[in-house]
Enzyme design. Sequence first.
Site, PDB file in Angstrom:
ATOM      1  N   HIS A 655      54.468  62.463  -2.408  1.00 56.94           N
ATOM      2  CA  HIS A 655      53.932  61.570  -3.451  1.00 56.94           C
ATOM      3  C   HIS A 655      52.429  61.790  -3.665  1.00 56.94           C
ATOM      4  CE1 HIS A 655      52.827  58.530  -0.223  1.00 56.94           C
ATOM      5  NE2 HIS A 655      51.805  58.378  -1.039  1.00 56.94           N
ATOM      6  N   ASP A 709      59.905  62.349   1.102  1.00 61.32           N
ATOM      7  CA  ASP A 709      58.477  62.325   0.750  1.00 61.32           C
ATOM      8  C   ASP A 709      57.696  63.271   1.660  1.00 61.32           C
ATOM      9  OD1 ASP A 709      56.084  61.656  -0.357  1.00 61.32           O
ATOM     10  OD2 ASP A 709      55.978  59.650   0.546  1.00 61.32           O
ATOM     11  N   GLY A 801      45.718  55.452   1.039  1.00 63.24           N
ATOM     12  CA  GLY A 801      44.780  56.511   1.422  1.00 63.24           C
ATOM     13  C   GLY A 801      45.145  57.161   2.746  1.00 63.24           C
ATOM     14  N   SER A 803      48.338  57.958   3.307  1.00 64.67           N
ATOM     15  CA  SER A 803      49.525  58.742   2.982  1.00 64.67           C
ATOM     16  C   SER A 803      49.334  60.216   3.281  1.00 64.67           C
ATOM     17  CB  SER A 803      49.854  58.626   1.504  1.00 64.67           C
ATOM     18  OG  SER A 803      50.435  57.384   1.276  1.00 64.67           O
ATOM     19  N   GLY A 804      50.409  60.845   3.700  1.00 70.60           N
ATOM     20  CA  GLY A 804      50.365  62.277   3.992  1.00 70.60           C
ATOM     21  C   GLY A 804      49.893  62.548   5.394  1.00 70.60           C
TER      22      GLY A 804
HETATM   23  N1  ARG Z   1      51.438  55.091  -0.219  1.00 67.04           N
HETATM   24  C1  ARG Z   1      50.234  54.892   0.505  1.00 67.04           C
HETATM   25  C2  ARG Z   1      49.228  56.009   0.246  1.00 67.04           C
HETATM   26  O1  ARG Z   1      49.387  56.672  -0.724  1.00 67.04           O
HETATM   27  C3  ARG Z   1      50.505  54.731   1.956  1.00 67.04           C
HETATM   28  C4  ARG Z   1      51.053  53.401   2.212  1.00 67.04           C
HETATM   29  C5  ARG Z   1      51.389  53.147   3.591  1.00 67.04           C
HETATM   30  N2  ARG Z   1      51.556  51.732   3.637  1.00 67.04           N
HETATM   31  C6  ARG Z   1      51.901  51.045   4.667  1.00 67.04           C
HETATM   32  N3  ARG Z   1      51.906  49.767   4.615  1.00 67.04           N
HETATM   33  N4  ARG Z   1      52.222  51.647   5.794  1.00 67.04           N
HETATM   34  O2  ARG Z   1      48.243  56.129   0.888  1.00 67.04           O
END
Ligand code: ARG
Length: 854
Positions: A655, A709, A801, A803-804
């Site tokens: 994503h 993902d 932030g 993510s990944g």
């Molecule tokens: N989708 C989020 C990103 O792009 C990460 C979210 C993770 N959230 C969580 N509650 N663990 O950074």
Amino acid sequence: MEPLRNGGKNSQKPPDDDPSEIFLPSPAGRKMEKNNLPCRTITIVVIVVTILAALLALTIGLLVWHFHLRTESRVKKVISGSMTISNQRFSDSYEDSNSRQFKELALRVSEQMKGIYSHSPVLSKYYVKSSVQAFSESSDNNVIAYYLSEFSVPVAQSSAVDKAINSPEEAVGPKQGRMRLSLGRKPGSILVIDKMMSGAVDARLVNATSRRHYKNAHHSHMGELGTIESPGFPNFHYPPNVYVEWQLRADPAHRIRLEFTALHLEKDCNNDFIKIYDSLVPTEKQVIAEKCGYYTPNEQLIYLSSGNVMLVTLVTNREKNFPGFRATYSQVPVKSQECGGKLTGMNGTFTSPGFPSRYPPQIQCVWDIEVPAGKHVKVKFSKFSLHEPQQNSHHCTKDYLEINNNRMCGEKSTSTVHSSRTNQITVKFYSDMSYVDQGFSAEFEAFEPNDPCPGKFQCDNDVCVNPKLKCDGYDDCGDMSDEKNCVCEEFHVKCRNGFCKPKFWHCDGVNDCGDNTDEENCGHCKAGEVACRNGRCVPEYKKCDGHNDCGDGTDESECPKSVVLRCSEYTYKCKNNTCISKQNPQCDGEQDCEDGSDEADCECGTRPYKSSRIVGGEESSEGEWPWQVSLHMKGQGHVCGASVISNLWLVTAAHCVQDTEKLMYSQPGQWEAYLGLLTQGKASTSTVQKSVKQIISHPEYNPKTYDNDIALMELDSPVNFNQNIWPICLPAASHEFSAGQAVWITGWGTTREDGSLASVLQKAEVRIINDTVCNQLMNDEITPRMICAGVLAGGVDACQGDSGGPMSSVDPDSGRLFLAGVVSWGDGCGRKNRPGVYTRVTKYRSWIQEESGV
Ligand code: ARG
């Protein structure tokens, strides 16, 4: 053989493989004589022939007897030791073994060794010779001589001699007092021997007959950093069958500081090894450390000597050679590791001498801590590691720490607390002559006697924990006191050990209670039975008996030894396509596959510092998460995290790399990867910025459900690993990360749901949540390709932030870190009963291999 580097400034000695070296067998002497017989009369000839025949028979008999008793049944023993000559002033020429002064004094000393051994009835009989190996300067300007003495001992006497060798002070030396050696050749010239220290030499050195010997000597000077390295390093592997030694000296009142910047030897210390001694000869009683195998540059391997000398030795055997080692040496004033003293105030810190380097041998410190009257004091440890071979943590006879007469050694968890019922506490630290460890880092704190844990729950062991953690089903105190006397709610299972666990964890195949209560009476398996993954039940005692009783390997999956089985989704597949029962055999230091493939490519996942947002997290230290990458979009700064899996490839979330109407996130040219970064905008010397050559997003990534993902990024050129850049291990498809297990999440994401990005890399410890539970909590949105982790009480989570980025799991057996998950999604951040959701990396092991070759 590769050329050998020799010597530093003060080393005049060329590499020498002098056959007179005392470790080598002395050449066997043999005499041959020729006889000519005069011939006069036959009678004389007959008589002479008869006599000769008789003589010959006798000689042969004697030779056989001699050979049998003298040569066959003798063993060589070597003692090494040192002694202070208190009436001999030191001069620099004694450091040069080719100088006239060295040779003269060496001769005087070795001539007298015989006299010394004559005091021992056992040793004197078998003494062969002694040789002085080095001299150094004592703190009061006298000479310390280092020697090796050789003995040839009948096998039958071997153990008696070993006893004498290992208590040689008893047998041959002066105990405390002085010993005068009058010198036969120069009447009137007497060497006064003050301190003598000796012991056996490692049998692996004595017995190897074909090893070549090389010696190097260096003298360190203030403010200078010298380097020593194994022959050929870094261009060639070290040569076979060598004994190389490096004598390191410093000025009086200084210690040698030795820091390994690279170390890669054969894994088995019986074959190739490095040994470091607190002497200039290899005396076993004064071994500081023995090393073999592989260490990453960020596992700080720093040693300090007790005095101003140190000996580093490298021993290799015939087979298998490795890159070797490089280390720097320098001298540090003894004063700089002074320890102990009086500590006052409300709080403060103190550490073992030299921390985080290994403490020096032979040191003793006493801290007298006093806090204001009326208060009590407690001491906490953020690190405690005092291991020593042959010392168990219940019987601390070697190195130890003593608090109020309570001795501790071995490893202690960071939650260990000691408190006193007065405003004073005494802490003593002692290190003996041999083997050292990293030591400890401690903090003292005054507290009100009637409120030891303000705002927190006080455990029985005096640890203070967040009150939210009481009765949460986990042992947070370390002594389970936060889980005792809990009143389980109706939605709880009551475990026999007193824990309360959510009812929906009952019979889910995971031992959540820890004592299996929640998995008993689940319809099919009775108490005392193991539930196999295939639904069968087998008696508990069949676990780890080497037989696949379940049929699917469950009963053999968590055992030290693996059995070979039919392949299934639960078995680990070796390179040769056989499958084995051990659950997580990868890189655990044990060869489980016949072809060794479970231990191949194991440079990954070793971790820098063992010290201890993301939401509810804390700042990481430099090099703590060397696989963590910050992905920047040009003109936008940090957007996502990623993990280093090889010198060319990163893993991130799919994503993160999907185009939006405005921005082309799928274009490699738009991205910049920062490796080895701790603080945004603050690159260090080990930070590397790379462009991206290729992005491979998972073809089945579903932007609606976040299924699959995961994405791969190829760097435009390979990165050189360093202190702060290192790959994490990819788990095999069969690798199990079990519910309840603690894992670490890291990133520069926001520290609150609608907060701003962190500038220093944050870390937080969360626990894996079982799939059924997570699915119930997350409205059935969890696919088998996702894994949940968090703290159900809320407050600790990944966020925007992050993510990944990696969810890193420490393998309990090997200590290596594996990429268990990729930060993917969540419902808000850190909310109660809303765990974070991560991409389950085990599901993509073969996809990663196919796409990247890693
Ligand atoms: N989708 C989020 C990103 O792009 C990460 C979210 C993770 N959230 C969580 N509650 N663990 O950074």
